[in-house]
Every structure is written in C-alpha cells, then in structure tokens.
Design a protein around this motif. Structure first.
Motif, PDB file in Angstrom:
ATOM      1  N   ASP A 117     -12.018  59.721  86.721  1.00  0.00           N
ATOM      2  CA  ASP A 117     -12.810  59.426  87.923  1.00  0.00           C
ATOM      3  C   ASP A 117     -12.370  60.299  89.095  1.00  0.00           C
ATOM      4  OD1 ASP A 117     -14.181  57.564  86.474  1.00  0.00           O
ATOM      5  OD2 ASP A 117     -13.131  55.831  87.299  1.00  0.00           O
ATOM      6  N   ALA A 118     -12.171  61.603  88.830  1.00  0.00           N
ATOM      7  CA  ALA A 118     -11.841  62.607  89.848  1.00  0.00           C
ATOM      8  C   ALA A 118     -10.491  62.364  90.525  1.00  0.00           C
ATOM      9  CB  ALA A 118     -12.942  62.717  90.901  1.00  0.00           C
ATOM     10  N   GLN A 119      -9.595  61.638  89.875  1.00  0.00           N
ATOM     11  CA  GLN A 119      -8.230  61.482  90.371  1.00  0.00           C
ATOM     12  C   GLN A 119      -7.280  61.998  89.311  1.00  0.00           C
ATOM     13  OE1 GLN A 119      -7.356  57.837  92.748  1.00  0.00           O
ATOM     14  NE2 GLN A 119      -9.354  57.152  92.040  1.00  0.00           N
ATOM     15  N   ASP A 120      -6.339  62.864  89.731  1.00  0.00           N
ATOM     16  CA  ASP A 120      -5.520  63.528  88.725  1.00  0.00           C
ATOM     17  C   ASP A 120      -4.356  62.663  88.269  1.00  0.00           C
ATOM     18  OD1 ASP A 120      -3.323  63.824  90.435  1.00  0.00           O
ATOM     19  OD2 ASP A 120      -3.802  65.884  90.946  1.00  0.00           O
ATOM     20  N   SER A 121      -3.667  63.140  87.240  1.00  0.00           N
ATOM     21  CA  SER A 121      -2.634  62.338  86.585  1.00  0.00           C
ATOM     22  C   SER A 121      -1.445  62.045  87.495  1.00  0.00           C
ATOM     23  CB  SER A 121      -2.158  63.031  85.302  1.00  0.00           C
ATOM     24  OG  SER A 121      -1.801  64.392  85.539  1.00  0.00           O
ATOM     25  N   LEU A 122      -1.169  62.906  88.470  1.00  0.00           N
ATOM     26  CA  LEU A 122      -0.088  62.620  89.413  1.00  0.00           C
ATOM     27  C   LEU A 122      -0.446  61.440  90.301  1.00  0.00           C
ATOM     28  CD1 LEU A 122       2.592  63.214  90.784  1.00  0.00           C
ATOM     29  CD2 LEU A 122       1.424  64.934  92.189  1.00  0.00           C
ATOM     30  N   THR A 123      -1.661  61.443  90.824  1.00  0.00           N
ATOM     31  CA  THR A 123      -2.115  60.334  91.660  1.00  0.00           C
ATOM     32  C   THR A 123      -2.132  59.035  90.867  1.00  0.00           C
ATOM     33  OG1 THR A 123      -3.494  61.845  92.951  1.00  0.00           O
ATOM     34  CG2 THR A 123      -3.994  59.502  93.124  1.00  0.00           C
ATOM     35  N   LEU A 124      -2.572  59.126  89.621  1.00  0.00           N
ATOM     36  CA  LEU A 124      -2.621  57.939  88.779  1.00  0.00           C
ATOM     37  C   LEU A 124      -1.222  57.364  88.567  1.00  0.00           C
ATOM     38  CD1 LEU A 124      -5.147  59.226  86.103  1.00  0.00           C
ATOM     39  CD2 LEU A 124      -5.626  57.644  87.957  1.00  0.00           C
ATOM     40  N   ALA A 125      -0.233  58.244  88.404  1.00  0.00           N
ATOM     41  CA  ALA A 125       1.136  57.788  88.162  1.00  0.00           C
ATOM     42  C   ALA A 125       1.730  57.101  89.383  1.00  0.00           C
ATOM     43  CB  ALA A 125       2.015  58.962  87.758  1.00  0.00           C
ATOM     44  N   MET A 126       1.267  57.449  90.582  1.00  0.00           N
ATOM     45  CA  MET A 126       1.822  56.862  91.799  1.00  0.00           C
ATOM     46  C   MET A 126       1.625  55.352  91.850  1.00  0.00           C
ATOM     47  SD  MET A 126       0.889  59.661  94.735  1.00  0.00           S
ATOM     48  CE  MET A 126       1.623  61.307  94.706  1.00  0.00           C
ATOM     49  N   LYS A 127       0.630  54.851  91.138  1.00  0.00           N
ATOM     50  CA  LYS A 127       0.415  53.409  91.100  1.00  0.00           C
ATOM     51  C   LYS A 127       1.640  52.706  90.544  1.00  0.00           C
ATOM     52  CE  LYS A 127      -2.464  49.854  88.957  1.00  0.00           C
ATOM     53  NZ  LYS A 127      -3.602  49.579  88.051  1.00  0.00           N
ATOM     54  N   SER A 128       2.187  53.248  89.456  1.00  0.00           N
ATOM     55  CA  SER A 128       3.326  52.601  88.821  1.00  0.00           C
ATOM     56  C   SER A 128       4.592  52.742  89.669  1.00  0.00           C
ATOM     57  CB  SER A 128       3.558  53.185  87.425  1.00  0.00           C
ATOM     58  OG  SER A 128       3.927  54.548  87.507  1.00  0.00           O
ATOM     59  N   TRP A 129       4.619  53.736  90.576  1.00  0.00           N
ATOM     60  CA  TRP A 129       5.785  53.920  91.435  1.00  0.00           C
ATOM     61  C   TRP A 129       5.692  53.086  92.716  1.00  0.00           C
ATOM     62  CZ3 TRP A 129       5.270  59.960  91.245  1.00  0.00           C
ATOM     63  CH2 TRP A 129       5.514  60.383  89.933  1.00  0.00           C
TER      64      TRP A 129
END
Length: 217
Positions: A117-129
């Motif tokens: 959904d136009a969000q990259d894997s780094l941004t996605l990982a920030m959720k878990s952090w």
C-alpha cells in the motif's frame, strides 16, 4: 569455549538448516516460498501509486527515459506474511537483486525495499519498534493463501565511472537478462533470507514490448 560453540553452531546451521555463511553473519533460510513476476513497465505518474515519497524518482536513472518509462513494477509473493515475520523479530526486510548469470556482479538493479500500500518495508518495520503509532498495512492473503508486495526493478543504470563507484552499467532494453531476487531480513548476529526467485528475460521483454529470440534458438 563460547567462540567454539558459536563456530560449531554456525557450521551445524550451514549443514543442517541451509544457512548462508558470511565472515561475520549467517542467515537462516525461511520457508516462505518467494515468487516474482513482472506486472508491467510504469512511468513516473504510475509509479507514485506504488511507492512512498522517499522513493528517489529524480535520480540519474530517469535520464534518457524511453516512452515506456524506466522502471518495472515487480510483484513479489510469499506463502507467509513477511511483514508480520519482520515485525515479530523487530527486523527490516530488504530486497536483493542480481543478474542470475552473474550473482556477484555489482549492479544497482532494483530498489532495496518492498512496498505494501505504497509504504516501504522500513516504514512497516517501525510499527514493531513503537516508532509509528498509526496502523501499518500488512498484505492480505489472496484466495491461494499468498501475500503480495510491490517491488521496483530499474530498466537501465548508467552510473558515473570513477574510482569511487563500484556499480556496473546495464540496459535491459538493449541486453535482456534473467533477473533473480530474494528477501533478506538481517539481524545483529545473523538474520533470515528467503529462497531466490527468477524473473525470466522473456517476461521482462513482454513488459517492455521487445521481441526476444527463443532460448536455444
């Protein structure tokens, strides 16, 4: 004794579990059954529907653009959710591209992150952090139980040739080649990697509207 156990464990991992050895790290193979296919060639306006604002679409690879655009939209898919896996581990997934016939060739072949959904894997990982509080998307399984991600391959790259640049130029419109890809999820003392998936040059040619001679012909 600790060093001996670490080395012994690393060797056992390589023999029994299919790990990839590195001078410092080792990567455990995860059985996510990665597959890759070309969805099509995209221009700059179409690209903005797939990637976030951090994607460097003004870099040099836009120079001398053809009418087809200069990037290929590739769909990656796995049998298990890579975003959820990375979130559980607190790690960021990265995409590793290479030409299948020359895996050690230094080329800037594709963008090193995937998108949901136009969000990259780094941004996605920030959720878990805990660095991003708003909900982050995780791909939904299709009717076949597979999870899909958007990825970007460059059609050409002509980096400046100097002593500080290690990347080699390429042009898939002029020299079609099979492209291979895997997803790496690195950690502090190791990490995880998927299998490598192959994108045949015939599929790339079809997306670019190029005729290609049959293999062996």
């Amino acid at each position: 004794m600790t060093l001996f156990r670490l080395l012994a464990g690393t060797l056992a991992c390589a023999i029994l579990a299919g790990c990839s050895l590195h001078p410092i790290f080792f990567y455990m193979r995860i059985r996510h059954d990665l597959a890759a296919s070309v969805a099509g060639a995209v221009d700059r306006s179409e690209l903005r529907l797939l990637v976030d604002d951090d994607f460097p679409d003004t870099d040099y690879f836009w120079e001398d653009a053809s009418d087809l655009g200069q990037v290929l939209h590739v769909r990656l898919s796995t049998s298990k959710d890579l975003v959820e896996f990375g979130n559980r581990k607190g790690l960021v997934g990265r995409v590793r591209w290479y030409f299948c016939d020359k895996p050690k060739q230094k080329v800037s072949l594709g963008y090193p992150r995937f998108f949901v959904d136009a969000q990259d894997s780094l941004t996605l990982a920030m959720k878990s952090w805990g660095m991003v509080t708003r909900p982050m998307p995780s791909p939904a399984a299709d009717r076949h139980g597979r999870f899909a991600y958007d990825a970007i391959v460059y059609v050409r790259d002509s980096p400046p040739q100097n002593e500080f640049n290690f990347y080699e130029p390429f042009d898939l419109e002029r020299e079609l080649r099979d492209v291979c890809v895997y997803v790496l999820i690195p950690g502090k003392l190791g990490g995880y990697k998927t299998n490598a998936a192959r994108i045949p040059k015939e599929e790339i040619a079809a997306a670019l509207g190029i005729e290609v001679a049959p293999r062996g012909g």
